[in-house]
Structures are given as C-alpha cells and as structure tokens.
Design a protein around this motif. Sequence first.
Motif, PDB file in Angstrom:
ATOM      1  N   VAL A  36       2.959  14.591  -3.923  1.00 46.99           N
ATOM      2  CA  VAL A  36       2.842  12.565  -4.742  1.00 46.99           C
ATOM      3  C   VAL A  36       1.627  12.509  -5.463  1.00 46.99           C
ATOM      4  O   VAL A  36       2.750  11.214  -6.404  1.00 46.99           O
ATOM      5  CB  VAL A  36       2.195  11.656  -3.003  1.00 46.99           C
ATOM      6  CG1 VAL A  36       2.097   9.856  -3.830  1.00 46.99           C
ATOM      7  CG2 VAL A  36       3.180  11.626  -1.652  1.00 46.99           C
ATOM      8  N   SER A  37       0.485  12.867  -5.800  1.00 46.34           N
ATOM      9  CA  SER A  37      -0.031  12.668  -7.160  1.00 46.34           C
ATOM     10  C   SER A  37       0.705  13.131  -7.965  1.00 46.34           C
ATOM     11  O   SER A  37       0.262  12.402  -9.238  1.00 46.34           O
ATOM     12  CB  SER A  37      -1.657  13.428  -6.782  1.00 46.34           C
ATOM     13  OG  SER A  37      -1.947  12.695  -5.404  1.00 46.34           O
ATOM     14  N   TYR A  38       1.718  14.623  -7.487  1.00 49.81           N
ATOM     15  CA  TYR A  38       2.101  15.560  -9.500  1.00 49.81           C
ATOM     16  C   TYR A  38       3.026  14.296 -10.153  1.00 49.81           C
ATOM     17  O   TYR A  38       3.172  14.461 -11.237  1.00 49.81           O
ATOM     18  CB  TYR A  38       2.178  16.380  -8.829  1.00 49.81           C
ATOM     19  CG  TYR A  38       2.794  17.025  -9.160  1.00 49.81           C
ATOM     20  CD1 TYR A  38       2.273  18.201 -10.588  1.00 49.81           C
ATOM     21  CD2 TYR A  38       4.532  17.357  -9.567  1.00 49.81           C
ATOM     22  CE1 TYR A  38       2.549  18.515 -11.349  1.00 49.81           C
ATOM     23  CE2 TYR A  38       5.054  18.485 -10.537  1.00 49.81           C
ATOM     24  CZ  TYR A  38       4.162  18.851 -11.691  1.00 49.81           C
ATOM     25  OH  TYR A  38       4.480  19.848 -12.683  1.00 49.81           O
ATOM     26  N   LEU A  39       3.564  13.316  -9.033  1.00 47.63           N
ATOM     27  CA  LEU A  39       4.858  12.471  -9.064  1.00 47.63           C
ATOM     28  C   LEU A  39       4.428  11.091  -9.525  1.00 47.63           C
ATOM     29  O   LEU A  39       4.848  11.074 -10.985  1.00 47.63           O
ATOM     30  CB  LEU A  39       5.345  12.898  -8.127  1.00 47.63           C
ATOM     31  CG  LEU A  39       6.595  13.830  -7.421  1.00 47.63           C
ATOM     32  CD1 LEU A  39       7.234  13.608  -6.561  1.00 47.63           C
ATOM     33  CD2 LEU A  39       7.480  14.233  -8.402  1.00 47.63           C
ATOM     34  N   LEU A  40       3.488  10.685  -9.028  1.00 49.23           N
ATOM     35  CA  LEU A  40       2.907   9.758  -9.299  1.00 49.23           C
ATOM     36  C   LEU A  40       1.952   9.118 -10.512  1.00 49.23           C
ATOM     37  O   LEU A  40       1.735   8.085 -11.301  1.00 49.23           O
ATOM     38  CB  LEU A  40       2.365   8.604  -7.634  1.00 49.23           C
ATOM     39  CG  LEU A  40       3.691   8.603  -6.741  1.00 49.23           C
ATOM     40  CD1 LEU A  40       2.994   7.498  -6.521  1.00 49.23           C
ATOM     41  CD2 LEU A  40       5.243   7.746  -7.926  1.00 49.23           C
ATOM     42  N   LEU A  48      -1.463   3.836  -8.801  1.00 51.89           N
ATOM     43  CA  LEU A  48      -0.078   3.480  -7.683  1.00 51.89           C
ATOM     44  C   LEU A  48      -0.726   4.865  -6.415  1.00 51.89           C
ATOM     45  O   LEU A  48       0.335   4.740  -5.333  1.00 51.89           O
ATOM     46  CB  LEU A  48       0.775   4.211  -9.121  1.00 51.89           C
ATOM     47  CG  LEU A  48       2.182   4.679  -8.978  1.00 51.89           C
ATOM     48  CD1 LEU A  48       2.704   3.185  -7.810  1.00 51.89           C
ATOM     49  CD2 LEU A  48       3.225   4.950  -9.610  1.00 51.89           C
ATOM     50  N   VAL A  49      -1.540   5.413  -7.410  1.00 55.87           N
ATOM     51  CA  VAL A  49      -1.658   6.796  -6.325  1.00 55.87           C
ATOM     52  C   VAL A  49      -2.375   6.026  -5.176  1.00 55.87           C
ATOM     53  O   VAL A  49      -1.942   6.728  -4.072  1.00 55.87           O
ATOM     54  CB  VAL A  49      -2.435   7.944  -6.692  1.00 55.87           C
ATOM     55  CG1 VAL A  49      -2.375   8.665  -5.535  1.00 55.87           C
ATOM     56  CG2 VAL A  49      -1.730   8.814  -8.131  1.00 55.87           C
ATOM     57  N   PHE A  50      -3.447   5.323  -5.468  1.00 53.49           N
ATOM     58  CA  PHE A  50      -3.949   4.778  -4.404  1.00 53.49           C
ATOM     59  C   PHE A  50      -3.236   3.533  -3.375  1.00 53.49           C
ATOM     60  O   PHE A  50      -3.198   3.782  -1.781  1.00 53.49           O
ATOM     61  CB  PHE A  50      -5.385   4.497  -4.655  1.00 53.49           C
ATOM     62  CG  PHE A  50      -6.854   5.104  -5.010  1.00 53.49           C
ATOM     63  CD1 PHE A  50      -6.907   6.089  -6.161  1.00 53.49           C
ATOM     64  CD2 PHE A  50      -7.532   4.131  -4.592  1.00 53.49           C
ATOM     65  CE1 PHE A  50      -7.452   6.439  -5.843  1.00 53.49           C
ATOM     66  CE2 PHE A  50      -8.768   5.569  -4.593  1.00 53.49           C
ATOM     67  CZ  PHE A  50      -8.873   6.595  -5.432  1.00 53.49           C
ATOM     68  N   VAL A  51      -2.249   2.886  -4.132  1.00 52.02           N
ATOM     69  CA  VAL A  51      -1.272   2.457  -3.163  1.00 52.02           C
ATOM     70  C   VAL A  51      -0.792   3.729  -2.137  1.00 52.02           C
ATOM     71  O   VAL A  51      -0.689   2.295  -1.320  1.00 52.02           O
ATOM     72  CB  VAL A  51      -0.277   1.487  -4.479  1.00 52.02           C
ATOM     73  CG1 VAL A  51       0.711   0.492  -3.512  1.00 52.02           C
ATOM     74  CG2 VAL A  51      -1.397  -0.017  -5.370  1.00 52.02           C
ATOM     75  N   ALA A  52      -0.360   3.963  -2.632  1.00 52.86           N
ATOM     76  CA  ALA A  52       1.038   5.195  -2.199  1.00 52.86           C
ATOM     77  C   ALA A  52       0.202   4.887  -0.899  1.00 52.86           C
ATOM     78  O   ALA A  52       1.591   5.616  -0.056  1.00 52.86           O
ATOM     79  CB  ALA A  52       2.018   5.786  -3.316  1.00 52.86           C
ATOM     80  N   GLU A  53      -0.896   5.529  -1.083  1.00 52.74           N
ATOM     81  CA  GLU A  53      -1.709   6.622   0.161  1.00 52.74           C
ATOM     82  C   GLU A  53      -1.834   5.747   0.625  1.00 52.74           C
ATOM     83  O   GLU A  53      -2.109   6.107   1.852  1.00 52.74           O
ATOM     84  CB  GLU A  53      -2.519   7.775  -0.869  1.00 52.74           C
ATOM     85  CG  GLU A  53      -1.321   8.922  -1.385  1.00 52.74           C
ATOM     86  CD  GLU A  53      -1.983  10.116  -2.009  1.00 52.74           C
ATOM     87  OE1 GLU A  53      -3.494  10.423  -1.699  1.00 52.74           O
ATOM     88  OE2 GLU A  53      -1.578  10.953  -2.613  1.00 52.74           O
ATOM     89  N   GLY A  54      -2.094   4.751   0.395  1.00 50.50           N
ATOM     90  CA  GLY A  54      -2.287   3.652   1.163  1.00 50.50           C
ATOM     91  C   GLY A  54      -1.696   3.255   2.271  1.00 50.50           C
ATOM     92  O   GLY A  54      -2.008   2.492   3.508  1.00 50.50           O
TER      93      GLY A  54
END
Length: 318
Positions: A36-40, A48-54
């Motif tokens: 996810v981090s690699y893509l975002l 955006l990574v923090f939002v996705a992983e929240g």
Amino acid sequence: IAQAIVSEIIPVPQRGQYIAFLDGFFPLVFILAGVVSYLLLPVGGWRLVFVAEGIPAIIVLYIRRRVPESARWLEDKGFYDEAEKVVGEFEQGVTESLGQELPPASAYNENLASTSSLSSFRELFVGIYAKRTVMVWLLWFFALMGYYGITTWMGKFFVDNGFAVTKSVSFIVLMTLWGIPGFISAAIVVEKIGRKFSMIFYVMMCGISCYIYSQSATHSDLIIRGALLQFSMFGMWSSIYAYTPELFPTRARATGCGFASTWGRIGAFIGPLLVPYILARYESSSDGITAVFTMAGVCFLIAAVAVFILGPATTCVA
C-alpha cells in the motif's frame, strides 16, 4: 487479549497451531502495508498512506462486537447461563456446518467456578505460577530487547555502510516475505515438539542469525542472511504467543499475558536506547554494528536459557 481469548476458545489439540497462525497474520499484513505504501506514496505522500492504513482500525470496531466472550472465563466467574449461551452458539454453527446433530453433552458441573480469593495479579506469584511468571517476564523482556534493539536501527546501520537499498519499501517487503515460512513452520513445530522446545529453538535461531546477518558484506548477503533472520524472528513471535497463554489458568490468563507483554515493551524501549552507546565505543561502524547485533544475540540467548531452566512444557492450563 487476543492470545488469551483464542487460547480459551480453540480446542487443545489445535490451540498452538491456531495461535501461531494468528500471529502469522502480522507478516502478511506487514507486507500488505508495504505494498500500500509503495503504491500510494508517489500519489499522495505519507498523509494518504496514513489515511489508507487508518481504515482497518475502523473495521476493528465492527469485528470486536462479533467476538464472543470466553466461555471458560464466564464459567470461572460463575456466569453459567452466559457460558451456556456462548457454547450453544458454537454448537449451532458446528451443527449447521456438519449437517447433523452433535452427540449429547456430558454432565454439567456447576462446581467449576474459581474458589480463589486472590486477585488475578497476585495469582501470578502463587504456587507453580510464580516461577512461570518470572520465566515469561524474562523471556518477553530480553526477546523484545534484542528484537527492537536491532530492527529499530537496522536501516541506518546498513545505509551508513553503503547499503542504501535497505531504506526502500520493496526491500522491506522482500525481507518480510520470509516471515511467512517462519510462522508456518512454527505452527507445525509447536504441535510436533511442544511449545517449550519450539520456543527455545526459534529464540536460539534468532541469536545465531543476528550475528550472521551482522557480517553481511554484499547485497546478496543482506538478502540471504536477512531471510534467515526474518524466518527465525517470525517463528519466535508465533511460538511466544502460543506458549504464553498456556502458562496461566483462566482466572489469570489475560493478566499474565498482559504483564508479560508489558515487560516486553520495557525491553523494546531499552534495547534501541542502548544502541547509540554501544556504537559510540567503536571507531569503525562495522565493528559497532557487529557489537550491536552481538548484544541482541546475547539477549536472545538469555531468553532461551530462561525458558530452558524455568519454563514448563505446556499444552493446556484450564
């Protein structure tokens, strides 16, 4: 809490294996988080990574409402009707799955409730549990001191020595992949040779692979030796989560697991703090890295010795 409640729900013959698989989801989700981090990151940066992983944290709020209370705990506290309801729901699910009725239940004994007047914390220091408590505190403290002592600083170690690849998300994901066979092997080994000796095996492997990894001189070394290190560490994590809850009775299981984990977090706090002091004693960074990994290896060795001397062989504590 998860290791305590799962150990009180899963049948004894499969308990160690299921808890090992439970912990095995850590490397799987770690890899997913890396992807996810690699893509975002190129799209929206770290925010955006923090939002996705929240998002998974919100999903947990739903999941926790679907988890049943431990029937063992309810019975231990004398809540027989509630315990019967939980077991009944399990039986209904099994009946529907098998498509046939279950055999008649054995006679129910309402004298199984705990008669101990001790608090769950004091229970940890009474009788056979006192030695187990000391052992598991030492195990968690030194295992996590060694683990976080090196993993917290690992990227900086090798970047400073010319291995910039260790900073990349793809490298971290690649290394974590080796945690998958690590936890799968642990799920098998804890049932084959028992929790105690599988615990000793993987902790000792962590100590050995720490030193081997510190001697990496090429990118190939980092990958091959790092694979052994990750295999050993995730095997250790699965074993420690399978072993710990079986050391204590139902009335003190969650407390015993919680305080063991607390000592582990203290070790996880101290380990990384020791690293700068160790590095400062060496003029050569490579010698400093070897010393740090040796420190971690000694921590793992102490944890293994504590289990060997003080740890009982377990499969079940009611």
